[in-house]
Enzyme design. Structure first.
Site, PDB file in Angstrom:
ATOM      1  N   ARG A  44       0.956  -1.245  -0.071  1.00 51.01           N
ATOM      2  CA  ARG A  44      -0.049   0.007   0.030  1.00 51.01           C
ATOM      3  C   ARG A  44       0.862   1.355  -0.092  1.00 51.01           C
ATOM      4  O   ARG A  44       1.752   1.389   0.908  1.00 51.01           O
ATOM      5  CB  ARG A  44      -0.769  -0.045   1.248  1.00 51.01           C
ATOM      6  CG  ARG A  44      -1.530   1.280   1.369  1.00 51.01           C
ATOM      7  CD  ARG A  44      -2.664   1.354   2.587  1.00 51.01           C
ATOM      8  NE  ARG A  44      -3.160   2.416   2.676  1.00 51.01           N
ATOM      9  CZ  ARG A  44      -3.255   3.277   3.416  1.00 51.01           C
ATOM     10  NH1 ARG A  44      -2.627   3.041   4.756  1.00 51.01           N
ATOM     11  NH2 ARG A  44      -3.831   4.573   3.528  1.00 51.01           N
ATOM     12  N   HIS A  70      -2.792  11.156   0.650  1.00 52.54           N
ATOM     13  CA  HIS A  70      -2.030  10.673   2.210  1.00 52.54           C
ATOM     14  C   HIS A  70      -1.306  12.147   2.564  1.00 52.54           C
ATOM     15  O   HIS A  70      -0.321  12.216   2.860  1.00 52.54           O
ATOM     16  CB  HIS A  70      -1.304   9.759   2.179  1.00 52.54           C
ATOM     17  CG  HIS A  70      -0.761   9.022   3.466  1.00 52.54           C
ATOM     18  ND1 HIS A  70      -0.841   7.515   3.779  1.00 52.54           N
ATOM     19  CD2 HIS A  70      -0.231   9.398   4.594  1.00 52.54           C
ATOM     20  CE1 HIS A  70      -0.618   7.410   5.057  1.00 52.54           C
ATOM     21  NE2 HIS A  70      -0.323   8.359   5.420  1.00 52.54           N
ATOM     22  N   GLU A  97      -7.223   8.576   6.312  1.00 53.96           N
ATOM     23  CA  GLU A  97      -7.275   9.207   7.527  1.00 53.96           C
ATOM     24  C   GLU A  97      -7.919  10.616   7.479  1.00 53.96           C
ATOM     25  O   GLU A  97      -7.158  11.652   8.062  1.00 53.96           O
ATOM     26  CB  GLU A  97      -5.969   9.137   8.441  1.00 53.96           C
ATOM     27  CG  GLU A  97      -5.436   7.757   8.712  1.00 53.96           C
ATOM     28  CD  GLU A  97      -4.138   7.713   9.529  1.00 53.96           C
ATOM     29  OE1 GLU A  97      -3.799   8.697   9.957  1.00 53.96           O
ATOM     30  OE2 GLU A  97      -3.865   6.586  10.058  1.00 53.96           O
ATOM     31  N   ASN A 133      -7.218   1.917  10.042  1.00 54.96           N
ATOM     32  CA  ASN A 133      -5.783   1.923  10.571  1.00 54.96           C
ATOM     33  C   ASN A 133      -6.060   2.033  12.016  1.00 54.96           C
ATOM     34  O   ASN A 133      -6.761   2.605  12.728  1.00 54.96           O
ATOM     35  CB  ASN A 133      -5.365   3.323  10.234  1.00 54.96           C
ATOM     36  CG  ASN A 133      -4.912   3.287   8.853  1.00 54.96           C
ATOM     37  OD1 ASN A 133      -5.049   2.488   8.075  1.00 54.96           O
ATOM     38  ND2 ASN A 133      -4.332   4.489   8.104  1.00 54.96           N
ATOM     39  N   TYR A 162      -4.003   1.781  15.856  1.00 61.83           N
ATOM     40  CA  TYR A 162      -2.519   1.640  16.665  1.00 61.83           C
ATOM     41  C   TYR A 162      -2.882   1.624  18.152  1.00 61.83           C
ATOM     42  O   TYR A 162      -2.088   1.145  18.607  1.00 61.83           O
ATOM     43  CB  TYR A 162      -2.029   3.117  16.501  1.00 61.83           C
ATOM     44  CG  TYR A 162      -1.618   3.273  15.106  1.00 61.83           C
ATOM     45  CD1 TYR A 162      -0.140   2.910  14.639  1.00 61.83           C
ATOM     46  CD2 TYR A 162      -2.217   3.779  13.966  1.00 61.83           C
ATOM     47  CE1 TYR A 162       0.482   2.724  13.256  1.00 61.83           C
ATOM     48  CE2 TYR A 162      -1.711   3.835  12.651  1.00 61.83           C
ATOM     49  CZ  TYR A 162      -0.556   3.355  12.143  1.00 61.83           C
ATOM     50  OH  TYR A 162       0.298   3.476  11.229  1.00 61.83           O
ATOM     51  N   GLU A 181      -3.396   0.002   8.159  1.00 56.97           N
ATOM     52  CA  GLU A 181      -2.218   0.420   9.105  1.00 56.97           C
ATOM     53  C   GLU A 181      -2.262  -0.231  10.376  1.00 56.97           C
ATOM     54  O   GLU A 181      -3.360  -0.191  11.025  1.00 56.97           O
ATOM     55  CB  GLU A 181      -1.974   1.863   9.002  1.00 56.97           C
ATOM     56  CG  GLU A 181      -1.353   2.512   7.992  1.00 56.97           C
ATOM     57  CD  GLU A 181      -1.325   4.002   8.010  1.00 56.97           C
ATOM     58  OE1 GLU A 181      -1.185   4.526   9.324  1.00 56.97           O
ATOM     59  OE2 GLU A 181      -1.659   4.823   6.986  1.00 56.97           O
TER      60      GLU A 181
HETATM   61  O1  IFM Z   1       3.120   7.735   9.751  1.00 56.10           O
HETATM   62  C1  IFM Z   1       1.527   7.746  10.030  1.00 56.10           C
HETATM   63  C2  IFM Z   1       0.937   7.547   8.892  1.00 56.10           C
HETATM   64  O2  IFM Z   1       1.318   8.565   7.890  1.00 56.10           O
HETATM   65  C3  IFM Z   1      -0.765   7.658   8.963  1.00 56.10           C
HETATM   66  N1  IFM Z   1      -1.230   6.745   9.977  1.00 56.10           N
HETATM   67  C4  IFM Z   1      -0.550   6.763  11.247  1.00 56.10           C
HETATM   68  C5  IFM Z   1       1.143   6.562  10.980  1.00 56.10           C
HETATM   69  C6  IFM Z   1       1.699   6.808  12.439  1.00 56.10           C
HETATM   70  O3  IFM Z   1       1.680   7.949  13.092  1.00 56.10           O
END
Ligand code: IFM
Length: 450
Positions: A78, A122, A167, A292, A294, A352
């Site tokens: 990606r 992006h 995002e 995404n 985290y 992500e």
């Molecule tokens: O690096 C970023 C990415 O560009 C978008 N999502 C989160 C990642 C980590 O912060």
């Protein structure tokens, strides 16, 4: 389907990057500057004044990087397109050299048996469009669709997975509300307008795709499940506001045709009335959604926390990454289930997922990164758990293939499976990369092994 692991044979095992974070050479071959080029060159905006001028030099070294992907066994990559490489002024004139870079990249990826997933936006808006108001200009939806059409026509025969926006929450929160990211505005009146135009742009691009193309297009959002710190009405309300702002802001309009009711309360006088007709445009049927993930957030009421009156309660017993993000793998299962229940059923990808940790120096040819390896393992298990619960997750993309430019944090945070020595551009797969390769080789079997 691999009976022992629950991952189907066509599961996408990928890694992700984005143009400004890895490519370098931002003005090469006639490209126009982006807001990130200008922002990072403004003193005080990024850590140590870091810029994407060189980054990982992926613009020149993409073949070496694709060979690495192949070596690790990835079957998907990606990446994003730099809008200003293709349209230096953001609209009008096409730059053949810029377009050609992405043609070569797609061809090289495909030659190695790797499936490209291409993100159109992006975060690197052409600076000339920002001078016209950027995402605050209602014409931005048409600028974006025109740009998208150029890409669909050039690459649409070979690229079968397209993403409109990456995002939008971050674009708005960092770029227009708090000002920590490009273009650096801190204006509550701007934020809802930018959000709405991004969604209109998404809708227009999907319409453009449907008119001429025949594969799959979706949206990528960053989601973070919110858990109340207590059962008090105040904390429960704060959790709902945080959830509306983070998780439902962009998905409700796209799938349900309207904004969450908490948003006017959060933005107060800054929340405008949007034309009803826009929601028909925004609510285009999608082929998939990218998530995404985290971290999670435990939330408590805090009147001082602007603008949500909701604050994070740090969980000291948990591991935190270099960015102080709590490591919480069950949150990924929770959020995948939540999306499928509220908006689905629809195909989902984890587009992500990854962690920035301090990497110890290389010893005996290997970079040991046990925390990143554990993060990867536990989140892949969380994906598997979601699949067992019936959620249609079709792929996983680690963030990131390479250590890279982490926006305002510059090069201080390393998310890569592959270490990049920025002085020499030497790439070294970390232990987490080797582990990922082993997981991929066994179709997920290695996840049960330790
Ligand atoms: O690096 C970023 C990415 O560009 C978008 N999502 C989160 C990642 C980590 O912060």
């Amino acid at each position: 389907m691999n009976a022992t692991t629950g991952f189907p044979a066509d599961f996408l095992w990928g890694a992700a990057t984005s143009a400004y974070q890895v490519e370098g050479s931002p003005l090469a071959d006639g490209a126009g500057a982006s807001i990130w080029h200008e922002f990072s060159h403004t003193p005080g905006r990024t850590r140590d004044g870091d810029t994407g001028d060189v980054a990982c030099d992926h613009y020149q070294r993409y073949r070496e990087d694709i060979a690495l992907m192949r070596e690790l066994g990835l079957n998907a990559y990606r990446f994003s397109v730099g809008w200003g490489r293709v349209l230096p002024e953001g609209r009008g004139r096409v730059n053949p050299a810029g377009l050609d870079f992405y043609r070569r990249l797609v061809d090289a990826v495909l030659e190695r048996g790797i499936q490209p997933m291409v993100t159109l936006y992006h975060w690197d808006l052409p600076a000339s469009l920002d001078r016209l108001g950027g995402w605050l200009n209602p014409d931005s939806a048409d600028w974006f669709a025109d740009y998208a059409r150029v890409l669909f026509r050039a690459l649409g025969d070979r690229v079968t997975l397209w993403v409109t926006l990456n995002e939008p929450w971050v674009v708005v929160d960092g770029g227009y509300l708090h000002g920590s990211l490009a273009p650096g505005q801190r204006n509550p009146f701007a934020a809802p307008v930018a959000a709405h135009n991004l969604l209109r742009a998404h809708g227009r691009a999907v319409q453009a795709y449907r008119a001429e193309s025949r594969h799959r297009i979706g949206l990528v959002v960053n989601l973070e499940p919110k858990y109340p710190a207590s059962e008090t009405a105040e904390d429960l309300d704060a959790t709902m506001r945080a959830d509306a702002y983070w998780n439902r802001f962009y998905l409700d309009p796209v799938f349900l045709g309207g904004y969450p009711p908490e948003l006017p309360e959060i933005f107060g006088a800054a929340w405008p009335t949007f034309p009803e007709a826009d929601f028909g445009l925004i609510k285009q049927p999608l082929d998939f959604l990218g998530i995404n993930y985290y971290s999670r957030q435990v939330v408590r009421h805090d009147p001082a926390a602007w603008p949500l009156a909701a604050a994070r309660v740090r969980q000291p017993q948990q591991t935190h990454t270099g960015l102080d993000w709590e490591v919480y793998p069950p949150g990924l299962t929770d959020i995948l289930e939540w999306v499928a229940g509220r908006y689905g059923p629809l195909p989902l990808y984890v587009t992500e997922n990854g962690s920035a940790f301090y990497d110890p120096p290389r010893t005996e040819g290997e970079i040991a990164d046990p925390l990143r390896r554990a993060y990867l393992r536990d989140h892949l298990r969380a994906v598997l758990e979601a699949r067992r619960k019936g959620v249609d997750v079709r792929g996983y993309f680690a963030w990131s293939l390479l250590d890279n430019f982490e926006w305002a944090h510059g090069y201080s945070q390393r998310f890569g499976l592959v270490h990049v020595d920025y002085a020499t551009q030497r790439r070294t797969p970390k232990a987490s990369a080797r582990f990922y390769a082993q997981v991929i080789r066994g179709g997920g079997a290695a996840l049960g092994a330790d």
